[in-house]
Design a protein around this motif. Structure first.
Motif, PDB file in Angstrom:
ATOM      1  N   GLY A  91       0.939  -1.270   0.161  1.00 40.07           N
ATOM      2  CA  GLY A  91       0.061  -0.047   0.038  1.00 40.07           C
ATOM      3  C   GLY A  91       1.073   1.363  -0.029  1.00 40.07           C
ATOM      4  O   GLY A  91       1.951   1.207  -0.478  1.00 40.07           O
ATOM      5  N   SER A  92       0.235   2.303   0.567  1.00 40.33           N
ATOM      6  CA  SER A  92       0.859   3.684   0.423  1.00 40.33           C
ATOM      7  C   SER A  92       2.298   3.833   1.225  1.00 40.33           C
ATOM      8  O   SER A  92       2.847   4.750   0.779  1.00 40.33           O
ATOM      9  CB  SER A  92      -0.272   4.699   0.985  1.00 40.33           C
ATOM     10  OG  SER A  92      -0.310   4.420   2.347  1.00 40.33           O
ATOM     11  N   THR A 109       8.927  -8.561   0.959  1.00 35.36           N
ATOM     12  CA  THR A 109       7.561  -8.806   1.092  1.00 35.36           C
ATOM     13  C   THR A 109       6.831 -10.216   0.895  1.00 35.36           C
ATOM     14  O   THR A 109       7.554 -10.965   0.251  1.00 35.36           O
ATOM     15  CB  THR A 109       6.750  -7.682   0.144  1.00 35.36           C
ATOM     16  OG1 THR A 109       5.425  -7.607   0.687  1.00 35.36           O
ATOM     17  CG2 THR A 109       6.897  -8.261  -1.426  1.00 35.36           C
ATOM     18  N   ALA A 110       5.831 -10.344   1.802  1.00 38.21           N
ATOM     19  CA  ALA A 110       5.206 -11.707   1.655  1.00 38.21           C
ATOM     20  C   ALA A 110       3.641 -11.180   2.010  1.00 38.21           C
ATOM     21  O   ALA A 110       2.784 -11.935   2.426  1.00 38.21           O
ATOM     22  CB  ALA A 110       5.622 -12.588   2.766  1.00 38.21           C
ATOM     23  N   GLY A 111       3.169  -9.991   1.589  1.00 39.35           N
ATOM     24  CA  GLY A 111       1.935  -9.669   1.744  1.00 39.35           C
ATOM     25  C   GLY A 111       1.488  -8.308   1.294  1.00 39.35           C
ATOM     26  O   GLY A 111       2.389  -7.558   0.963  1.00 39.35           O
ATOM     27  N   VAL A 117      -1.086  -2.579  -5.233  1.00 35.39           N
ATOM     28  CA  VAL A 117      -0.579  -1.430  -6.298  1.00 35.39           C
ATOM     29  C   VAL A 117       0.004  -0.348  -5.179  1.00 35.39           C
ATOM     30  O   VAL A 117      -0.542   0.287  -4.399  1.00 35.39           O
ATOM     31  CB  VAL A 117      -1.814  -0.959  -6.930  1.00 35.39           C
ATOM     32  CG1 VAL A 117      -1.223   0.056  -8.172  1.00 35.39           C
ATOM     33  CG2 VAL A 117      -2.255  -2.056  -7.769  1.00 35.39           C
ATOM     34  N   VAL A 118       1.222  -0.023  -5.566  1.00 35.45           N
ATOM     35  CA  VAL A 118       2.047   0.817  -4.995  1.00 35.45           C
ATOM     36  C   VAL A 118       2.894   1.849  -5.541  1.00 35.45           C
ATOM     37  O   VAL A 118       2.931   1.706  -6.812  1.00 35.45           O
ATOM     38  CB  VAL A 118       3.212   0.011  -4.185  1.00 35.45           C
ATOM     39  CG1 VAL A 118       2.656  -1.114  -3.037  1.00 35.45           C
ATOM     40  CG2 VAL A 118       4.131  -0.695  -5.054  1.00 35.45           C
ATOM     41  N   PRO A 119       3.195   3.023  -5.401  1.00 34.93           N
ATOM     42  CA  PRO A 119       3.590   4.010  -5.954  1.00 34.93           C
ATOM     43  C   PRO A 119       5.083   3.924  -5.878  1.00 34.93           C
ATOM     44  O   PRO A 119       5.514   3.402  -4.875  1.00 34.93           O
ATOM     45  CB  PRO A 119       3.462   5.417  -5.076  1.00 34.93           C
ATOM     46  CG  PRO A 119       3.173   4.925  -3.789  1.00 34.93           C
ATOM     47  CD  PRO A 119       2.347   3.391  -3.816  1.00 34.93           C
TER      48      PRO A 119
END
Length: 188
Positions: A91-92, A109-111, A117-119
């Motif tokens: 996320g954000s 990451t695993a989640g 969707v990330v910037p």
């Protein structure tokens, strides 16, 4: 959690920022980072601050107390940069996590409970020479390592609630509500 830290090569003396520190994976990550001799900046909400504090992170950052994640972590660490980010939220916060990493840092990451969707400015990846890892389920060696940490008293499983399989829907509703600390277990 163990697979994430093994893959990212977390070692003694490092500083790791951990998102979702009140959840099952996040609370395990905080403890497993400490078992490696590294330190954590635990990201959680004000609601779970006291519970997360029991895990003894070096710093706690409250994601719901105003200000962005980057500024809060910088205030906690001063000039020290983060060696790795163990992110189970996405996320954000993604952009801030990458900004906090030192040159040559690692992101694992695993989640994506905060959003898939990330910037992302791809220049961050190559200008800082970052390494990205994505993992899912662990291997038998990770399970064995976790059991070893439990037996050695370095990891304390945190059980929020147990449901029989027949009440899987209720377990899923609790998971989605985020109204729990630690792990939810479903038994067959």
């Amino acid at each position: 959690a163990e697979h994430m830290l093994d893959t990212a090569g977390i070692k003694a003396g490092e500083m790791v920022v951990v998102t979702g520190a009140s959840g099952g994976a996040g609370s395990a990550i905080v403890q497993l980072v400490h078992a490696r001799g590294a330190q954590t900046v635990a990201v959680t909400s004000a609601r779970w601050r006291d519970e997360v504090a029991k895990l003894k992170p070096a710093h706690i950052v409250l994601r719901d107390q105003g200000g962005d994640l980057y500024d809060q972590v910088r205030a906690a660490l001063g000039t020290r940069m983060v060696d790795a980010a163990a992110d189970v939220v996405g996320g954000s916060a993604f952009r801030d996590l990458l900004a906090l990493l030192r040159a040559g840092g690692r992101y694992v990451t695993a989640g994506a409970i905060g959003g898939p969707v990330v910037p992302f400015d791809i220049r961050t990846l190559y200008l800082k020479k970052l390494t990205f890892y994505g993992v899912s389920i662990g291997y038998p060696k990770h399970f064995e390592a976790v059991l070893g940490h439990i037996r050695a008293g370095k990891l304390r499983p945190l059980l929020a609630k147990t449901y029989p399989l027949a009440k899987f829907r209720e377990a899923q509703e609790l998971f989605i509500s985020k109204n729990f600390f630690g792990n939810i277990v479903v038994t067959p």
